[in-house]
Design a protein around this motif. Sequence first.
Motif, PDB file in Angstrom:
ATOM      1  N   ALA A   1     -57.270  38.347  11.135  1.00 29.07           N
ATOM      2  CA  ALA A   1     -57.690  36.991  11.383  1.00 29.07           C
ATOM      3  C   ALA A   1     -56.227  36.194  11.863  1.00 29.07           C
ATOM      4  O   ALA A   1     -56.205  35.004  11.613  1.00 29.07           O
ATOM      5  CB  ALA A   1     -58.311  36.151  10.369  1.00 29.07           C
ATOM      6  N   GLY A   2     -55.532  36.884  12.657  1.00 29.60           N
ATOM      7  CA  GLY A   2     -54.409  36.053  13.150  1.00 29.60           C
ATOM      8  C   GLY A   2     -53.266  35.984  12.133  1.00 29.60           C
ATOM      9  O   GLY A   2     -51.981  35.597  12.550  1.00 29.60           O
ATOM     10  N   LYS A   3     -53.304  36.352  11.220  1.00 32.15           N
ATOM     11  CA  LYS A   3     -52.218  36.404  10.181  1.00 32.15           C
ATOM     12  C   LYS A   3     -51.812  37.752   9.819  1.00 32.15           C
ATOM     13  O   LYS A   3     -52.448  38.723   9.710  1.00 32.15           O
ATOM     14  CB  LYS A   3     -52.857  35.580   8.699  1.00 32.15           C
ATOM     15  CG  LYS A   3     -53.546  34.348   8.963  1.00 32.15           C
ATOM     16  CD  LYS A   3     -53.735  33.707   7.658  1.00 32.15           C
ATOM     17  CE  LYS A   3     -54.233  32.227   8.016  1.00 32.15           C
ATOM     18  NZ  LYS A   3     -54.088  31.225   7.301  1.00 32.15           N
ATOM     19  N   THR A   4     -50.456  37.674   9.603  1.00 29.79           N
ATOM     20  CA  THR A   4     -49.571  38.801   9.281  1.00 29.79           C
ATOM     21  C   THR A   4     -49.780  39.377   7.710  1.00 29.79           C
ATOM     22  O   THR A   4     -49.789  38.466   7.060  1.00 29.79           O
ATOM     23  CB  THR A   4     -48.130  38.481   9.579  1.00 29.79           C
ATOM     24  OG1 THR A   4     -48.012  38.146  11.035  1.00 29.79           O
ATOM     25  CG2 THR A   4     -47.561  39.918   9.560  1.00 29.79           C
ATOM     26  N   VAL A   5     -49.992  40.647   7.776  1.00 28.77           N
ATOM     27  CA  VAL A   5     -50.395  41.113   6.560  1.00 28.77           C
ATOM     28  C   VAL A   5     -48.783  41.827   6.082  1.00 28.77           C
ATOM     29  O   VAL A   5     -48.291  42.650   6.651  1.00 28.77           O
ATOM     30  CB  VAL A   5     -51.114  42.512   6.496  1.00 28.77           C
ATOM     31  CG1 VAL A   5     -51.088  43.220   5.242  1.00 28.77           C
ATOM     32  CG2 VAL A   5     -52.285  42.373   7.114  1.00 28.77           C
ATOM     33  N   THR A   6     -48.485  41.025   5.015  1.00 27.35           N
ATOM     34  CA  THR A   6     -47.176  41.178   4.409  1.00 27.35           C
ATOM     35  C   THR A   6     -46.895  41.902   3.147  1.00 27.35           C
ATOM     36  O   THR A   6     -45.859  42.392   2.561  1.00 27.35           O
ATOM     37  CB  THR A   6     -46.381  40.029   4.405  1.00 27.35           C
ATOM     38  OG1 THR A   6     -47.096  38.987   3.499  1.00 27.35           O
ATOM     39  CG2 THR A   6     -46.259  39.340   5.713  1.00 27.35           C
ATOM     40  N   SER A   7     -48.116  41.902   2.395  1.00 23.17           N
ATOM     41  CA  SER A   7     -48.152  42.596   1.015  1.00 23.17           C
ATOM     42  C   SER A   7     -49.420  43.334   0.750  1.00 23.17           C
ATOM     43  O   SER A   7     -50.331  42.934   1.289  1.00 23.17           O
ATOM     44  CB  SER A   7     -47.527  41.532   0.279  1.00 23.17           C
ATOM     45  OG  SER A   7     -48.738  40.530  -0.258  1.00 23.17           O
TER      46      SER A   7
END
Length: 181
Positions: free
Chosen positions: A13-19
């Motif tokens: 949804a446009g947000k970076t997966v960082t964890s």
Amino acid sequence: GNADRLTIPAKIAGKTVTSIGYYAFYSCDSLTSVSIPDSVMQIGVNPFTFCSSLKIISASPEHPYFAVIDGVLFRKADKALISYPVGIKSSTYTIPQGIAVIGDYAFYGCTSLTAIRIPGTVKTVGDNSFDGCSALASLELAEGVQELGTLAFRNCSALTQVTLPASLTEVGIWAFAGHGP
């Protein structure tokens, strides 16, 4: 779901997966392979615990934070083994030289391993790291290993041969609870 292959997206949804959180995929029995994008910077305690069919974890060779060697997931910063896929049906495994930490729950429930060799570069064997490895019969800890975590080898009911080094300074509570006859 019941997917057998999972490619974790770099964006949702446009947000970076960082964890990837602790136990994020706990007991996803249908998973056979997981691919981790370069955007992931943190991974909690073995997110693939009890994924009984998981054989391969992959990441790009250029991943800035994680490495995969023979399907086994490692964190580069502290040279930690994070997750050994329990779907790997090998009976023996030697932790690679240079690894400093075996993470909490890293081998949890791995019922195919009968022998494990831990080199002296490993200073810490984490909590519950080999808990439930019911076929593990032989454990070799090389000189240099300093700490065994709480419940590190709990329920290793076949464990009959253990080599402990003089370098060992701390053995956690119930490290060998339920270890065998």
